[in-house]
Design a protein around this motif. Structure first.
Motif, PDB file in Angstrom:
ATOM      1  N   THR A   1       0.921  -1.306   0.275  1.00 32.63           N
ATOM      2  CA  THR A   1      -0.147  -0.128   0.166  1.00 32.63           C
ATOM      3  C   THR A   1       0.796   1.173   0.039  1.00 32.63           C
ATOM      4  N   ASN A   2       2.190   1.095  -0.018  1.00 32.31           N
ATOM      5  CA  ASN A   2       3.061   2.407  -0.188  1.00 32.31           C
ATOM      6  C   ASN A   2       3.993   2.448  -1.174  1.00 32.31           C
ATOM      7  N   GLU A   3       3.876   2.939  -2.291  1.00 34.12           N
ATOM      8  CA  GLU A   3       4.788   3.132  -3.397  1.00 34.12           C
ATOM      9  C   GLU A   3       5.626   4.146  -3.124  1.00 34.12           C
ATOM     10  N   GLN A   4       5.843   4.852  -2.183  1.00 34.70           N
ATOM     11  CA  GLN A   4       6.845   6.133  -2.026  1.00 34.70           C
ATOM     12  C   GLN A   4       8.182   5.568  -1.394  1.00 34.70           C
ATOM     13  N   VAL A   5       8.609   4.351  -1.567  1.00 34.36           N
ATOM     14  CA  VAL A   5       9.748   3.623  -1.092  1.00 34.36           C
ATOM     15  C   VAL A   5      10.556   3.340  -2.081  1.00 34.36           C
ATOM     16  N   VAL A   6      11.858   3.246  -1.863  1.00 36.75           N
ATOM     17  CA  VAL A   6      12.994   2.737  -2.850  1.00 36.75           C
ATOM     18  C   VAL A   6      13.795   2.211  -2.266  1.00 36.75           C
ATOM     19  N   VAL A   7      14.377   1.261  -2.922  1.00 42.98           N
ATOM     20  CA  VAL A   7      15.838   0.356  -2.741  1.00 42.98           C
ATOM     21  C   VAL A   7      16.822   0.930  -3.793  1.00 42.98           C
TER      22      VAL A   7
ATOM     23  N   ASP B   1      11.342  11.968  -9.345  1.00 43.32           N
ATOM     24  CA  ASP B   1      10.431  12.894 -10.366  1.00 43.32           C
ATOM     25  C   ASP B   1       9.705  13.735  -9.530  1.00 43.32           C
ATOM     26  N   GLY B   2      10.591  14.385  -8.667  1.00 44.57           N
ATOM     27  CA  GLY B   2       9.913  15.664  -7.799  1.00 44.57           C
ATOM     28  C   GLY B   2       9.206  15.159  -6.522  1.00 44.57           C
ATOM     29  N   GLU B   3       9.203  13.832  -6.432  1.00 43.80           N
ATOM     30  CA  GLU B   3       8.411  13.385  -5.171  1.00 43.80           C
ATOM     31  C   GLU B   3       9.189  12.767  -4.221  1.00 43.80           C
ATOM     32  N   PRO B   4       8.914  13.042  -2.764  1.00 43.03           N
ATOM     33  CA  PRO B   4       9.803  12.329  -1.803  1.00 43.03           C
ATOM     34  C   PRO B   4       9.597  10.587  -1.563  1.00 43.03           C
ATOM     35  N   TYR B   5      10.809   9.947  -1.861  1.00 45.69           N
ATOM     36  CA  TYR B   5      10.933   8.461  -1.839  1.00 45.69           C
ATOM     37  C   TYR B   5      11.763   8.294  -0.471  1.00 45.69           C
ATOM     38  N   THR B   6      11.232   7.490   0.529  1.00 40.08           N
ATOM     39  CA  THR B   6      12.073   6.919   1.652  1.00 40.08           C
ATOM     40  C   THR B   6      13.047   5.642   1.196  1.00 40.08           C
ATOM     41  N   VAL B   7      14.349   5.696   1.446  1.00 41.39           N
ATOM     42  CA  VAL B   7      15.111   4.770   1.145  1.00 41.39           C
ATOM     43  C   VAL B   7      14.994   3.613   2.168  1.00 41.39           C
ATOM     44  N   ILE B   8      14.711   2.563   1.905  1.00 42.34           N
ATOM     45  CA  ILE B   8      14.425   1.582   2.765  1.00 42.34           C
ATOM     46  C   ILE B   8      15.638   0.228   2.662  1.00 42.34           C
ATOM     47  N   GLY B   9      16.525   0.351   1.807  1.00 43.43           N
ATOM     48  CA  GLY B   9      17.482  -0.436   1.508  1.00 43.43           C
ATOM     49  C   GLY B   9      18.586  -0.364   0.253  1.00 43.43           C
ATOM     50  N   VAL B  10      19.417  -1.059   0.596  1.00 49.69           N
ATOM     51  CA  VAL B  10      20.513  -1.176  -0.341  1.00 49.69           C
ATOM     52  C   VAL B  10      20.851  -2.442  -0.693  1.00 49.69           C
ATOM     53  N   MET B  11      20.914  -2.755  -1.956  1.00 46.14           N
ATOM     54  CA  MET B  11      21.188  -3.984  -2.184  1.00 46.14           C
ATOM     55  C   MET B  11      22.671  -4.290  -2.384  1.00 46.14           C
ATOM     56  N   PRO B  12      23.200  -5.761  -2.460  1.00 43.63           N
ATOM     57  CA  PRO B  12      24.558  -5.886  -2.365  1.00 43.63           C
ATOM     58  C   PRO B  12      25.140  -5.788  -4.120  1.00 43.63           C
TER      59      PRO B  12
ATOM     60  N   PRO C   1      16.425  -6.547 -13.294  1.00 41.92           N
ATOM     61  CA  PRO C   1      16.432  -7.763 -14.236  1.00 41.92           C
ATOM     62  C   PRO C   1      17.609  -7.552 -15.156  1.00 41.92           C
ATOM     63  N   THR C   2      18.155  -6.505 -15.002  1.00 38.49           N
ATOM     64  CA  THR C   2      19.481  -6.132 -16.057  1.00 38.49           C
ATOM     65  C   THR C   2      20.669  -5.446 -15.239  1.00 38.49           C
ATOM     66  N   ARG C   3      21.801  -5.358 -15.666  1.00 32.91           N
ATOM     67  CA  ARG C   3      22.778  -4.641 -14.946  1.00 32.91           C
ATOM     68  C   ARG C   3      22.413  -3.075 -14.895  1.00 32.91           C
ATOM     69  N   GLU C   4      21.618  -2.633 -15.877  1.00 35.55           N
ATOM     70  CA  GLU C   4      21.254  -1.109 -16.086  1.00 35.55           C
ATOM     71  C   GLU C   4      20.465  -0.713 -15.001  1.00 35.55           C
ATOM     72  N   ILE C   5      19.862  -1.589 -14.125  1.00 38.03           N
ATOM     73  CA  ILE C   5      19.025  -0.900 -13.057  1.00 38.03           C
ATOM     74  C   ILE C   5      19.749  -0.250 -11.891  1.00 38.03           C
ATOM     75  N   ASP C   6      19.239   0.974 -11.658  1.00 40.74           N
ATOM     76  CA  ASP C   6      19.632   1.760 -10.736  1.00 40.74           C
ATOM     77  C   ASP C   6      18.953   1.708  -9.276  1.00 40.74           C
ATOM     78  N   ALA C   7      17.886   1.376  -9.311  1.00 37.54           N
ATOM     79  CA  ALA C   7      17.054   1.280  -8.083  1.00 37.54           C
ATOM     80  C   ALA C   7      15.690   0.436  -8.340  1.00 37.54           C
ATOM     81  N   TRP C   8      15.019   0.249  -7.237  1.00 34.79           N
ATOM     82  CA  TRP C   8      13.835  -0.667  -7.483  1.00 34.79           C
ATOM     83  C   TRP C   8      12.543   0.276  -6.619  1.00 34.79           C
TER      84      TRP C   8
END
Length: 862
Positions: free
Chosen positions: A203-209, A233-244, A250-257
């Motif tokens: 129910t919360n889409e304003q988070v980012v890994v 995109d001008g909206e606040p997203y809360t960082v909930i984690g960092v991946m190893p 799905p590819t090596r080009e992804i910067d965040a989720w």
């Protein structure tokens, strides 16, 4: 006591044979004398321990002393034959180095487990329709597939989008994976910091890994980043984690989720396919069983909604197998070439060792006559061979370490693995075993042959004889020529394929075109007025720059945006989902076709007057017009795409949007101003193309200033020349070709050296025979002809075998040939001619040497 005596005699076999033969009886007699004072079980135990304590340390010392002698002698022997030593080390190094590098790449791309929990249970699930074997799911079909299948322990869906990161320095364009809350748990990779996206985020889409790379470069590896807010995109997203660092999905080009929340509106259209699906098999369930399960569910979905799911099935693919046949074959072909080099290296090394053994036959015979035993001679020669193998292996591993970074260019971008291939301990172990095997195989054989020589016969014959050695070396040279032909033919076919691909017309003129990406996101992309305002301001100022001829925006560059496929129908006709009526949809601004150099065949271009309130129009490709209205004028015809009827106002040339090697769908180009608000945001124009008559470097700073003036928070990415984009279509092939070309050249040189060495050896062995023939009146020209015929006969046999093997290899790598026939006569003839020319060059010096033999000198020396 006899049992202890037999035990002691067995222990004596730990000594070198020469030591045992000389001192064995005396040692045994001494030990038997000591046994007289032993009695009882305790005495027996003391006797066993005494025997072991006496023999084992002394045997090790004896072996070490002999090894030191052999190593010193080997060093002196190899130093006196510098040419032989360096050649042998180089041959071993090339074989070991090429194979270590090639198989390190193959291990990284094809064999190494993916960096996920139990990766063998991970699969991708795809929809399948006629003409498209792998297609994304619509949200509605994904929801039903997840609920109705029983083969999976978990299932998730994902897609990707772009977002703009601001507030942390210069604005940055990010590629972001959007994941349903169950997708990351399917992969089973724990985050480095914080937590991953889980069902708790439904129910919360304003988070980012964050990915490890973004955390490292943009946030300085701040361990306190978790819980902080960043602006996307001008909206606040809360960082909930960092991946190893190893996580790349799905590819090596992804910067965040970020989470993908399924709103009810997503489920309205079953033809809106944009979700890729990943699943984890239940324990004990095979891929084949899961495939039958999803196919059965797809059939049920077709029954429930036959209009939307007509002829739609589903397939399951192991995640490790998600690689194009061309990418896989690029790696396998390189491994095959490396194996050819290994075969050449082994054959050449064996030939060198055989020649050296024959050359040293008199020396070995003298040593045997002076009392050196067969085992001692064999041991000495094995030591020399192992020394060569060791030094060659060390140089080979160094070559591999230097070559692996070059091979990294062949790693497919779609591989969900971060990092680059490297020579890991497993491959080093294989390389070490290969070195030892090479040394033993080609050291023991000649050594045993030398050990069997009869000293008196060898002393009488000197360096003559060796017919068996001559025949074996002839076989080895034939193998060298055959392997050389295989490499030359393979390289030639791939060169022909690359030239054919590079000669393919992409459908546009890339020369003099600068491209860059300014992807609008959020409300700027969703609202038409915001988009048009940005496009108009940027294009007006860019077109006014000196040297700029045309400038335009479009949804995605050809060969970059390959998807965007929609079904089309005539107005009022039902929609049928298959490849026979699908097209690629692109939204463009005026001047796009002129900027890209796409020819206008009929009608007109997209115009400034084509606004939202204007009639819905489209420009279509020739292939679309011919498919829908063959032998008719398509101008003014109407069709429906994305539920909107449109009128054709122009026809342009076909463009290879999916690349130079893949077939492309017909294209439909729609005015950018007619993109509806809040819909199809993915298609909002993002790539700016600028055709100019001046170097790109002179206008790029001004273009950056213009974009910053239009929107200071808008990042700029993917700055490149269109010619570079087209060149990248064959970049991996060109890298492979360069490597194959180097290997083929090495093979050619090795084959030439092999023929030269064999004939030179034959001439030296047959000098007496040649002297007698000259004394009896045979002309020098006849002798030269005989030597040349021997060399060319070997070359002919090798070429015949090589052409056959090369043809079979070419058929196996058909995915790389781009329509070039495996039996291409020009390539086969070219490889054969090169080998014959090399053979002739290798024959000349031995032939001249044979013709210059002085019969008087030879007969006098006899």
């Amino acid at each position: 006591m006899r049992g202890l005596e037999r035990f002691y005699r067995a222990l004596l076999y730990l000594y070198p044979a020469s030591f045992r033969n000389e001192y064995g009886r005396a040692l045994t007699a001494t030990f038997v004398a000591r046994l007289r004072d032993i009695s009882g079980p305790a005495g027996m135990l003391r006797g066993v321990l005494a025997a072991v304590g006496d023999v084992v340390p002394n045997a090790i010392a004896a072996h070490w002393e002999i090894l030191r002698q052999d190593m010193r002698y080997a060093g002196r022997s190899l130093r006196t034959s510098v040419g032989f030593t360096l050649t042998a080390i180089l041959v071993i190094a090339l074989g070991v180095g090429a194979n270590t590098a090639a198989f390190s790449l193959a291990d990284f791309v094809l064999l190494r487990p993916l960096p996920f929990h139990e990766p063998s249970r991970l699969v991708d699930v795809w929809e399948s329709t006629p003409g498209y074997t792998q297609m994304e799911f619509s949200p509605a079909n994904y929801r039903d597939m997840k609920a109705m299948t029983h083969s999976f322990a978990a299932m998730g869906a994902y897609s990707d989008r772009t977002m703009n990161l601001a507030g942390t320095g210069e604005p940055r364009h990010l590629t972001v994976g959007i994941m349903t809350p169950h997708a990351m748990p399917v992969l089973g990779v724990p985050p480095l910091l914080g937590r991953a996206i889980t069902p708790d985020d439904s129910t919360n889409e304003q988070v980012v890994v964050l990915s490890y790379g973004l955390w490292q470069t943009q946030f300085g590896e701040d361990a306190r980043i978790v819980g902080k807010a960043i602006r996307l995109d001008g909206e606040p997203y809360t960082v909930i984690g960092v991946m190893p660092a190893s996580f790349a999905f799905p590819t090596r080009e992804i910067d965040a989720w970020v989470p993908l929340l399924m709103r009810e509106a997503f489920f309205a259209d079953r033809s809106d396919n944009f979700l890729s699906v990943v699943a984890r098999l239940r324990p004990g369930v095979t891929t084949q069983q899961a495939a039958a399960d999803v196919a059965a569910v797809a059939a049920r979905l077709e029954q429930l909604d036959p209009r939307a799911n007509e002829r739609t099935s589903a397939i399951v693919v192991d995640m490790r197998d998600e690689m194009s046949a061309r990418s896989r074959m690029l790696v396998l072909a390189l491994c095959g070439a490396a194996l050819c080099i290994l075969l050449l290296a082994c054959a050449n090394l064996a030939s060198l060792l055989l020649a050296r053994s024959a050359h040293r036959s008199r020396e070995l015979a003298v040593r045997a006559a002076l009392g050196a035993g067969r085992e001692r001679i064999v041991r000495q020669l094995v030591t020399e061979s192992m020394a060569l193998a060791l030094f060659g292996g060390i140089v080979g591993v160094a070559i591999a370490i230097a070559g692996v970074p070059v091979l990294a260019r062949l790693v497919p971008d779609s591989l969900p693995v971060n990092g680059q291939p490297s020579v890991d301990p497993r491959v080093l172990l294989v390389a070490g075993a290969l070195v030892v095997l090479t040394g033993l195989t080609f050291g023991v054989g000649p050594a045993i042959a030398a050990g069997r020589s009869k000293a008196l016969d060898a002393l009488r014959s000197g360096a003559r004889g060796g017919a068996r050695t001559q025949r074996l070396r002839s076989v080895l040279v034939t193998i060298e020529v055959a392997a050389c032909v295989v490499l030359l033919v393979s390289s030639g076919l791939l060169i022909r394929a690359v030239l054919r691909i590079q000669g393919t017309d992409p459908g546009f003129r890339p020369e003099g075109v600068l491209t860059l990406r300014t992807e609008l996101t959020g409300e700027k992309a969703a609202l038409g007025a915001e988009r048009v305002r940005f496009y108009d301001r940027v294009l007006q100022d860019v077109r006014a720059l000196p040297g700029v001829e045309r400038a335009a925006y479009m949804s995605g560059l050809p060969m970059v945006m390959g998807g965007g496929v929609w079904p089309t129908t005539l107005v009022g006709a039902p929609v049928v989902r298959d490849a026979s009526n699908t097209v690629g949809l692109r939204f463009v601004t005026p001047q796009y076709f002129a900027a890209m150099g796409i020819p206008l065949r009929a009608g007109r271009d997209i115009a400034d007057a084509d606004r939202r309130e204007s009639p819905s129009v489209a420009v279509v490709s020739e292939s679309f017009a011919k498919r829908m209205w063959p032998n008719e004028n398509p101008i003014g015809k109407q069709f429906t795409i994305a539920s909107i009827p449109r009128t054709i106002v122009g026809v342009v040339g076909n463009v290879r949007v999916r690349g130079l090697e893949r077939p492309s769908e017909p294209q439909v180009y729609v005015p950018a101003t007619q993109l509806p608000d809040g819909m199809m945001v993915f298609y909002a124009p993002k790539d700016l193309v600028i055709r100019s008559t001046v170097p790109a470097g002179t206008i790029l700073p001004a273009v950056r200033r213009i974009i910053a003036s239009a929107d200071p928070d808008q990042p700029i990415s993917d700055v490149q020349m269109l010619t570079d984009l087209v060149a990248r279509q064959t970049s991996s092939r060109v890298t492979q070709l360069r490597l194959l070309g180097i290997l083929a050249t090495i093979a050619l040189v090795i084959a030439g050296v092999g023929i030269h060495g064999l004939l030179a050896f034959a001439v030296s062995q047959r000098s007496r025979e040649i002297g007698v023939r000259r004394a009896l009146g045979e002309q020098a020209r006849s002798i030269v002809g005989r030597v040349m015929r021997e060399g060319l006969a070997l070359a002919t046999a090798g070429v015949a075998i090589g052409v056959l093997v090369a043809y079979l290899a070419a058929r196996a790598m058909g995915a790389l040939l781009a329509g070039v026939q495996p039996g291409d006569p020009l390539t086969l003839a070219g490889a054969a001619v090169l080998c014959f020319v090399t053979a002739v060059v290798g024959c000349v010096r031995p032939a001249v040497r044979a013709a210059s033999v002085d019969p008087i000198t030879v007969l006098r020396g006899d």
